[in-house]
Write a protein that holds these residues in place. Structure first.
Motif, PDB file in Angstrom:
ATOM      1  N   VAL A  82       0.826  -1.206   0.000  1.00 30.54           N
ATOM      2  CA  VAL A  82       0.000   0.000   0.000  1.00 30.54           C
ATOM      3  C   VAL A  82       0.861   1.257   0.000  1.00 30.54           C
ATOM      4  CG1 VAL A  82      -1.959  -1.110   1.108  1.00 30.54           C
ATOM      5  CG2 VAL A  82      -0.260   0.048   2.499  1.00 30.54           C
ATOM      6  N   PHE A 125       0.257   4.651  -1.942  1.00 23.99           N
ATOM      7  CA  PHE A 125      -0.030   5.867  -1.181  1.00 23.99           C
ATOM      8  C   PHE A 125       1.028   6.948  -1.428  1.00 23.99           C
ATOM      9  CE2 PHE A 125      -2.823   3.389   1.809  1.00 23.99           C
ATOM     10  CZ  PHE A 125      -3.943   4.173   1.610  1.00 23.99           C
ATOM     11  N   ALA A 181      -0.809  10.379  -1.836  1.00 24.97           N
ATOM     12  CA  ALA A 181      -1.080  11.154  -0.633  1.00 24.97           C
ATOM     13  C   ALA A 181      -0.509  12.556  -0.810  1.00 24.97           C
ATOM     14  CB  ALA A 181      -0.451  10.477   0.572  1.00 24.97           C
ATOM     15  N   TRP A 213       5.501   7.404   3.956  1.00 23.15           N
ATOM     16  CA  TRP A 213       5.188   6.220   3.148  1.00 23.15           C
ATOM     17  C   TRP A 213       6.463   5.580   2.621  1.00 23.15           C
ATOM     18  CZ3 TRP A 213       0.915   4.068   4.152  1.00 23.15           C
ATOM     19  CH2 TRP A 213      -0.242   4.819   4.430  1.00 23.15           C
ATOM     20  N   LEU A 266      -4.988  -2.251  -2.114  1.00 25.04           N
ATOM     21  CA  LEU A 266      -5.497  -2.620  -0.790  1.00 25.04           C
ATOM     22  C   LEU A 266      -6.214  -3.965  -0.845  1.00 25.04           C
ATOM     23  CD1 LEU A 266      -6.470   0.939   0.264  1.00 25.04           C
ATOM     24  CD2 LEU A 266      -5.306  -0.656   1.776  1.00 25.04           C
ATOM     25  N   VAL A 294      -3.257  -2.232  11.929  1.00 25.86           N
ATOM     26  CA  VAL A 294      -2.857  -1.907  10.555  1.00 25.86           C
ATOM     27  C   VAL A 294      -4.080  -1.552   9.706  1.00 25.86           C
ATOM     28  CG1 VAL A 294      -1.870  -2.889   8.449  1.00 25.86           C
ATOM     29  CG2 VAL A 294      -0.750  -3.266  10.624  1.00 25.86           C
ATOM     30  N   TYR A 295      -5.145  -2.315   9.850  1.00 31.10           N
ATOM     31  CA  TYR A 295      -6.325  -2.077   9.016  1.00 31.10           C
ATOM     32  C   TYR A 295      -6.987  -0.740   9.322  1.00 31.10           C
ATOM     33  CZ  TYR A 295      -6.149  -6.850   7.202  1.00 31.10           C
ATOM     34  OH  TYR A 295      -5.771  -7.993   6.572  1.00 31.10           O
ATOM     35  N   LEU A 349      -4.899   1.880   7.749  1.00 31.74           N
ATOM     36  CA  LEU A 349      -5.019   1.898   6.291  1.00 31.74           C
ATOM     37  C   LEU A 349      -6.363   2.444   5.839  1.00 31.74           C
ATOM     38  CD1 LEU A 349      -3.355  -1.441   5.205  1.00 31.74           C
ATOM     39  CD2 LEU A 349      -2.441   0.870   5.105  1.00 31.74           C
ATOM     40  N   ALA A 382      -6.143   6.113   6.097  1.00 34.51           N
ATOM     41  CA  ALA A 382      -5.284   6.658   5.042  1.00 34.51           C
ATOM     42  C   ALA A 382      -5.992   6.607   3.687  1.00 34.51           C
ATOM     43  CB  ALA A 382      -3.967   5.881   4.983  1.00 34.51           C
ATOM     44  N   TYR A 383      -6.712   5.540   3.455  1.00 34.98           N
ATOM     45  CA  TYR A 383      -7.409   5.368   2.174  1.00 34.98           C
ATOM     46  C   TYR A 383      -8.465   6.457   1.979  1.00 34.98           C
ATOM     47  CZ  TYR A 383     -10.454   3.228  -1.347  1.00 34.98           C
ATOM     48  OH  TYR A 383     -11.222   2.993  -2.458  1.00 34.98           O
ATOM     49  N   HIS A 385      -8.814   9.274   3.578  1.00 32.35           N
ATOM     50  CA  HIS A 385      -8.161  10.578   3.564  1.00 32.35           C
ATOM     51  C   HIS A 385      -7.575  10.858   2.179  1.00 32.35           C
ATOM     52  CE1 HIS A 385      -5.855  13.959   5.095  1.00 32.35           C
ATOM     53  NE2 HIS A 385      -4.788  13.447   4.510  1.00 32.35           N
ATOM     54  N   THR A 386      -6.859   9.874   1.635  1.00 31.19           N
ATOM     55  CA  THR A 386      -6.175  10.075   0.356  1.00 31.19           C
ATOM     56  C   THR A 386      -7.160  10.313  -0.790  1.00 31.19           C
ATOM     57  OG1 THR A 386      -4.380   8.690   1.116  1.00 31.19           O
ATOM     58  CG2 THR A 386      -4.505   9.061  -1.241  1.00 31.19           C
TER      59      THR A 386
END
Lengths: 332, 480
Positions: free
Chosen positions: A100, A104, A108, A116, B65, B411-412, B415, B418-419, B421-422
């Motif tokens: 990932v 990212f 990002a 990252w 992902l 971790v999930y 992620l 982050a997902y 947000h991105t």
């Protein structure tokens, strides 16, 4: 319809192919990940670009290898992975972070990119170390004594260095200028460590397992087995000389070290495979004891005969499309 | 201390719930991308390529992902559920194997060409690569849903020495619940992707994006949602009828029916109570459940009391079902209202855009709720009538499972944050990119003149395409 005995051999062969493909392909991109510089954005971008179109498919070989173990030798799958439960979990976390972070880092906001990048490097390192560790534990028959752990640690370092080595030779082939020269130096350095690693692990393996020692050093075997380590050593030496020559003239033959690296991986793997055959779990379970029902495997085999060559063909096509030195990688 | 069985169940549920979020988007999103690409090939309007490029990045992120969270599953089958493979591995194994062989490699390899290859291969090949990836994602759904459906309605096998041996592969692959579940899930994916595209497009419009691309993608997505939501209601109903035939205990739990009854009401709300084996605070429409399920107002619905000890926990199935149906109805309503408004006024008022932004990921909630209904509804079995979850569980130390579970959860969650947000960062960044059409017209003219002067055989589409790329390089600094 094949019988059980033949199917076991066919499927262990297919699995071996997948593991080897994985070690070579994901080996180089994990290696590139471990070598990622954190202080040179431009180099980092090129390095990531060099593996961009491939890493996804490379990792799929692991899914196939584990899948084939699960499908063809279910008892071995649960025996092995239960013994390696925690390292396997750590490896998966490493692979998740690496995978990932790759996506990212490009998408990002720019402020997060260094984070990252760190995760990318760390994830790759984690995955490589745990894979080496698991290989070591597997080879020593899940020996949980101190010497067993030490051997697994040694294997972890050896495998990581081998991945760095193949990653560096990949970069020698795919990059130009300053980064290429830097990669040649890295390749030379990691070559030496990888050589020592592979030699030590092989020697220790022989000492650990008297059966394997006997297998290698009995009469007709020795004739066709001895060439493996000898050729392997020669390939290391040849790769070292080639890298030295490339330092002076990096324009011709930059792909050869990578090619030699593939050969070294293949030979080492063949040696390992021969040492343990017909065991699927060393000293515990043979492929014939663990193999699944022929009704299931024949059905899968029909498909595999058509599909596996097709996969190899379009994989080759994809490498042809992205042939040559890396260009700036963009989403088009 | 929790035991290994429960921890393994929580871990598997966590893993698979996290994993399914991403394929749910990518399966259908790729067909949208193919549509954008084909429209571009047909019209040479750069707006389609612009839409393609924005969404292919989101596709790539989502796909990654999905891949990494999927790998963990192939390990857990052996580590946490060894009994599953021991007993039914001869069926489950080859189906999983075919998924890897015919779908995973196809997707992963051609994804590289789809993402990075459009300047290295002819446009037709690039469109083909997109089509192959779309086909691959759908193939993947085909195999995994075939296996999943077989676990609900197992056929085509015999038991030999306590192990399942396949006897008829066609009967296994096309088992009774498979066609319904397959289309139900594909439609769920299409609706999830539609609302994601609509939501993110609405987000861009709200942030002052006055380019053509978000308007166009909004329109495409809402059109798809308007058509697909009623179809999903219809397919869902068929799926329900199929479940009634093969897993009546699941239907009883979904409808909260304890005693077998004729003319059962459709419960809009209730609190099922397994202690007293009855419902509290029932609000229902009389005879409606019988009417929907048997197409007869006085039709008989079997109650949970006929399956004592062999029916699923009622509460999670009952509530999840209501979340799924309720949300589905809401999405149907929103799709029609917004699409008709868009048709009439050619734009949406801000409040409607805001509703769409809020619903960007609503497809996830409905899909997860649906999965919980069907999967919890199969309990206590892992394979209906063949193997219980308990029998399949591992014997590794609970501490080890606790450690891995904790790691996965951390971790999930990271992620997922982050997902989300991105994706919004990408949407905001897209707002700032300049409109391309005006500049393009100028350059296009210039180029057309050139090509006339040179009398070259360059087709219009390749000229616009290369122009578009050049412009992109200027306005967008988005290296990988």
């Amino acid at each position: 319809m094949f019988d059980k005995e033949t199917l076991a051999v066919i499927f262990v062969g297919l699995m071996g192919l997948s593991v080897l493909m994985y070690a070579i392909l994901d080996g180089y991109d994990l290696g590139v990940g471990m070598l990622l510089p954190l202080d040179n954005q431009q180099h980092a971008d090129i390095m990531v670009a060099s593996i961009g179109p491939f890493w996804d498919a490379n990792e799929t070989w692991l899914v196939l290898a584990i899948g084939l173990l699960l499908i063809a030798f279910p008892a071995a799958h649960s025996l092995t992975l239960k013994a390696l439960y925690l390292p396997a979990t750590f490896m998966l976390i490493g692979l998740i972070l690496r995978g990932v972070a790759f996506d990212f880092r490009a998408k990002a906001s720019f402020g997060h990119r260094p984070t990252w990048d760190k995760l990318f490097k760390l994830g790759s390192l984690f995955a490589a170390l745990t894979q080496g560790y698991m290989l070591g534990m597997y080879v020593n028959g899940f020996d949980t004594s101190l010497s067993g752990y030490l051997f697994a640690m040694l294997s972890a370092i050896g495998v990581s260095c081998a991945y760095c080595f193949i990653g560096a030779t990949w970069l020698v082939m795919k990059t130009e200028g300053e980064l290429q020269l830097k990669s040649i130096k890295t390749a030379k350095r990691t070559l030496v460590i990888a050589f020592i690693g592979i030699a030590t692990v092989s020697a220790t393996n022989l000492l650990f397992n008297p059966d394997i020692y006997a297998k290698w050093f009995t009469f007709p075997n020795i004739l066709f087995l001895m060439p493996i380590p000898i050729v392997c050593g020669a390939l290391f030496a040849l790769a070292f000389m080639l890298l030295k020559r490339l330092q002076k003239n990096p324009h011709t033959g930059a792909g050869f070290p990578f090619l030699l690296c593939i050969l070294i991986f293949t030979l080492s793997f063949a040696g390992l495979g021969f040492s343990f055959f017909p065991y699927i779990v060393p000293n515990q379970l043979t492929i014939w004891q663990a193999v699944a029902a022929p009704e299931a495997l024949n059905f899968l085999l029909y498909g595999a005969i058509v599909v596996v060559p097709t996969i190899l063909m379009y994989t080759a096509y994809s490498y042809r499309v992205f042939w040559g030195k890396v260009q700036e990688l963009r989403y088009y | 201390m929790l035991d290994t069985l429960l921890l393994s169940r929580i871990q598997f549920a966590t893993n698979i719930s996290f994993h399914i979020l991403f394929p749910t988007i990518t399966i259908a999103l790729c067909w949208f991308l193919l549509f954008f690409k084909i429209r571009f090939d047909q019209t040479a309007d750069p707006i389609w390529m612009r839409a393609y490029r924005f969404w292919v990045k989101i596709f790539a992120l989502t796909f990654a992902l999905g891949v990494v969270s999927g790998i963990t599953m192939s390990f857990q089958f052996g580590t946490n559920w060894p009994g599953f493979m021991e007993k039914v591995g001869n069926v489950a194994g080859p189906l999983l194997g075919y998924e890897v062989l015919t779908a995973f490699f196809l997707e992963a390899t051609f994804l590289g060409i789809m993402l990075f290859g459009s300047q290295r291969v002819p446009q037709k090949v690039h469109t083909l690569a997109t089509a192959i990836v779309a086909l691959g994602t759908t193939m993947s759904a085909f195999w995994i849903l075939s296996l999943n459906s077989w676990m609900h309605t197992p056929t085509g096998f015999e038991m030999r020495d306590g192990v399942v041996i396949p006897t008829d592969w066609l009967a296994i692959i096309f088992n009774p619940s498979f066609p319904y579940r397959f289309f139900h899930v594909l439609l769920a994916s299409a609706i999830t992707a539609s609302f994601l595209i609509a939501g993110i497009s609405a987000y861009r419009l709200l942030h002052g994006d006055n380019k053509r691309a978000p308007k166009m993608t909004l329109k495409v997505a809402l059109t798809a949602a308007m058509i697909l939501t009623p179809v999903q209601a219809f397919v869902g109903d068929l799926h329900g009828l199929n479940t009634l035939e093969h897993q009546p205990q699941k239907i009883a739990a979904m409808e909260g029916v304890w005693e077998t009854e004729k003319g059962a009401p459709l419960l809009l709300f209730a609190i099922p109570d397994e202690e007293t084996r009855s419902n509290h605070f029932e609000i229902g429409i009389p005879n409606m459940a019988s009417l929907i399920l048997t197409h007869d107002a006085d039709g008989e619905i079997k109650g949970l009391n006929e399956f004592v000890g062999k029916h699923p926990p009622v509460k999670p199935v009952f509530y999840s079902f209501r979340v799924m149906v309720g949300l589905g109805m809401l999405l149907l309503l929103v799709a029609w209202v917004t699409r008709l408004t868009l048709y009439k006024n050619n734009e949406l008022p801000n409040w409607m855009l805001k509703v769409l932004v809020t619903l960007s990921f609503s497809g996830w909630v409905a899909t997860l709720a649906g999965w919980y209904v069907t999967e919890i509804g199969r309990q206590p079995y892992i394979v209906s009538g063949v193997l219980t979850v308990k029998e399949a569980a591992t014997d590794i130390a609970p501490e080890n499972v606790a450690i891995s579970l904790a790691l996965y959860v951390i971790v999930y969650l990271g992620l997922l944050y982050a997902y989300l947000h991105t994706i919004f960062v990408m949407a905001r960044r897209a707002v700032e990119i300049e409109e391309i059409s005006d500049q393009l017209n100028e350059q296009e003219q210039e180029n057309e003149e050139k090509s006339i002067l040179l009398n070259s055989a360059v087709t219009k589409s390749t000229v616009t395409n290369s122009l578009d790329t050049n412009l992109d390089k200027k306005v967008e600094n988005d290296h990988v």
